[in-house]
Design a protein around this motif. Sequence first.
Motif, PDB file in Angstrom:
ATOM      1  N   ARG A  92       0.837  -1.209   0.000  1.00 14.59           N
ATOM      2  CA  ARG A  92       0.000   0.000   0.000  1.00 14.59           C
ATOM      3  C   ARG A  92       0.868   1.255   0.000  1.00 14.59           C
ATOM      4  O   ARG A  92       0.629   2.192  -0.774  1.00 14.59           O
ATOM      5  N   LEU A  95       2.565   2.063  -3.248  1.00 13.19           N
ATOM      6  CA  LEU A  95       1.636   2.684  -4.199  1.00 13.19           C
ATOM      7  C   LEU A  95       1.204   4.087  -3.759  1.00 13.19           C
ATOM      8  O   LEU A  95       0.428   4.736  -4.455  1.00 13.19           O
ATOM      9  N   LEU A  97      -0.762   5.035  -1.248  1.00 11.68           N
ATOM     10  CA  LEU A  97      -2.193   5.103  -1.008  1.00 11.68           C
ATOM     11  C   LEU A  97      -2.477   4.951   0.484  1.00 11.68           C
ATOM     12  O   LEU A  97      -1.735   4.264   1.189  1.00 11.68           O
ATOM     13  N   GLN A  99      -5.259   3.652   3.502  1.00 11.25           N
ATOM     14  CA  GLN A  99      -6.003   2.397   3.593  1.00 11.25           C
ATOM     15  C   GLN A  99      -7.306   2.441   2.800  1.00 11.25           C
ATOM     16  O   GLN A  99      -7.658   1.483   2.110  1.00 11.25           O
ATOM     17  N   GLU A 101      -8.072   4.325   0.149  1.00 12.48           N
ATOM     18  CA  GLU A 101      -7.776   4.323  -1.285  1.00 12.48           C
ATOM     19  C   GLU A 101      -7.354   2.938  -1.769  1.00 12.48           C
ATOM     20  O   GLU A 101      -7.773   2.489  -2.835  1.00 12.48           O
ATOM     21  N   PHE A 102      -6.537   2.267  -0.954  1.00 16.78           N
ATOM     22  CA  PHE A 102      -6.085   0.935  -1.337  1.00 16.78           C
ATOM     23  C   PHE A 102      -7.256  -0.046  -1.353  1.00 16.78           C
ATOM     24  O   PHE A 102      -7.385  -0.858  -2.279  1.00 16.78           O
ATOM     25  N   LEU A 105      -9.193   0.500  -4.462  1.00 16.94           N
ATOM     26  CA  LEU A 105      -8.458  -0.042  -5.600  1.00 16.94           C
ATOM     27  C   LEU A 105      -8.665  -1.552  -5.713  1.00 16.94           C
ATOM     28  O   LEU A 105      -8.873  -2.084  -6.799  1.00 16.94           O
ATOM     29  N   TYR A 113     -10.567  -4.083   4.897  1.00 16.36           N
ATOM     30  CA  TYR A 113      -9.135  -3.993   4.628  1.00 16.36           C
ATOM     31  C   TYR A 113      -8.375  -3.569   5.887  1.00 16.36           C
ATOM     32  O   TYR A 113      -7.324  -4.124   6.208  1.00 16.36           O
ATOM     33  N   GLU A 117      -5.152  -5.481   7.567  1.00 15.82           N
ATOM     34  CA  GLU A 117      -3.841  -4.872   7.795  1.00 15.82           C
ATOM     35  C   GLU A 117      -3.483  -4.868   9.279  1.00 15.82           C
ATOM     36  O   GLU A 117      -2.323  -4.941   9.644  1.00 15.82           O
ATOM     37  N   ILE A 131      -6.115  -8.485  -4.566  1.00 19.27           N
ATOM     38  CA  ILE A 131      -5.025  -7.559  -4.212  1.00 19.27           C
ATOM     39  C   ILE A 131      -3.927  -7.631  -5.267  1.00 19.27           C
ATOM     40  O   ILE A 131      -3.472  -6.599  -5.775  1.00 19.27           O
ATOM     41  N   VAL A 135      -2.856  -4.592  -7.765  1.00 20.06           N
ATOM     42  CA  VAL A 135      -1.490  -4.065  -7.689  1.00 20.06           C
ATOM     43  C   VAL A 135      -0.826  -4.141  -9.054  1.00 20.06           C
ATOM     44  O   VAL A 135      -0.174  -3.188  -9.493  1.00 20.06           O
ATOM     45  N   LYS A 138      -2.332  -1.432 -11.266  1.00 20.14           N
ATOM     46  CA  LYS A 138      -1.887  -0.107 -10.817  1.00 20.14           C
ATOM     47  C   LYS A 138      -0.430   0.116 -11.225  1.00 20.14           C
ATOM     48  O   LYS A 138      -0.098   1.184 -11.732  1.00 20.14           O
TER      49      LYS A 138
END
Length: 144
Positions: A92, A95, A97, A99, A101-102, A105, A113, A117, A131, A135, A138
């Motif tokens: 994350r 990238l 981002l 939490q 935003e991730f 995505l 999420y 985490e 995921i 990723v 992205k």
Amino acid sequence: MTLPFEERPKSNQPGEYLRYYRLRNNLTTRQLAEQIGIVPATLLKYEQGITPIPYDTAVRLSERLKIDEELLCDSFATFIASPYTEALKAIRKELKLNQREFAELVGLKASYYYQMEKGNRRPSRKVYQQIMDAVNVKQSTNFT
């Protein structure tokens, strides 16, 4: 005459490697299962690809069969066995981002999420794949 275990598996599936090396070691499913402390039906599910081989079981199997554990693990098993919470944070942050935003995505609720985490929820194989797919998309859009 060719014995079935003389040909290496044609695919790179962990279950096929397991069956190949079990036969190479002249072990029945029952013998191998008992030696590593699992039920023979579970071992059959691993060999048939019905159930993924958990990382700790793959380690025990590889030690008994004297093979590299990576032959029996897929990326999901390795991910779950690692400190996946730290891996999620690192991905994350790479990238750039937060939490929320991730999670967006990846296609997850932010609260779900956040719990992953934090270590309160373990990602399923499906979520892990979401995921990885997100990723990869992205990262490829960042470099084109």
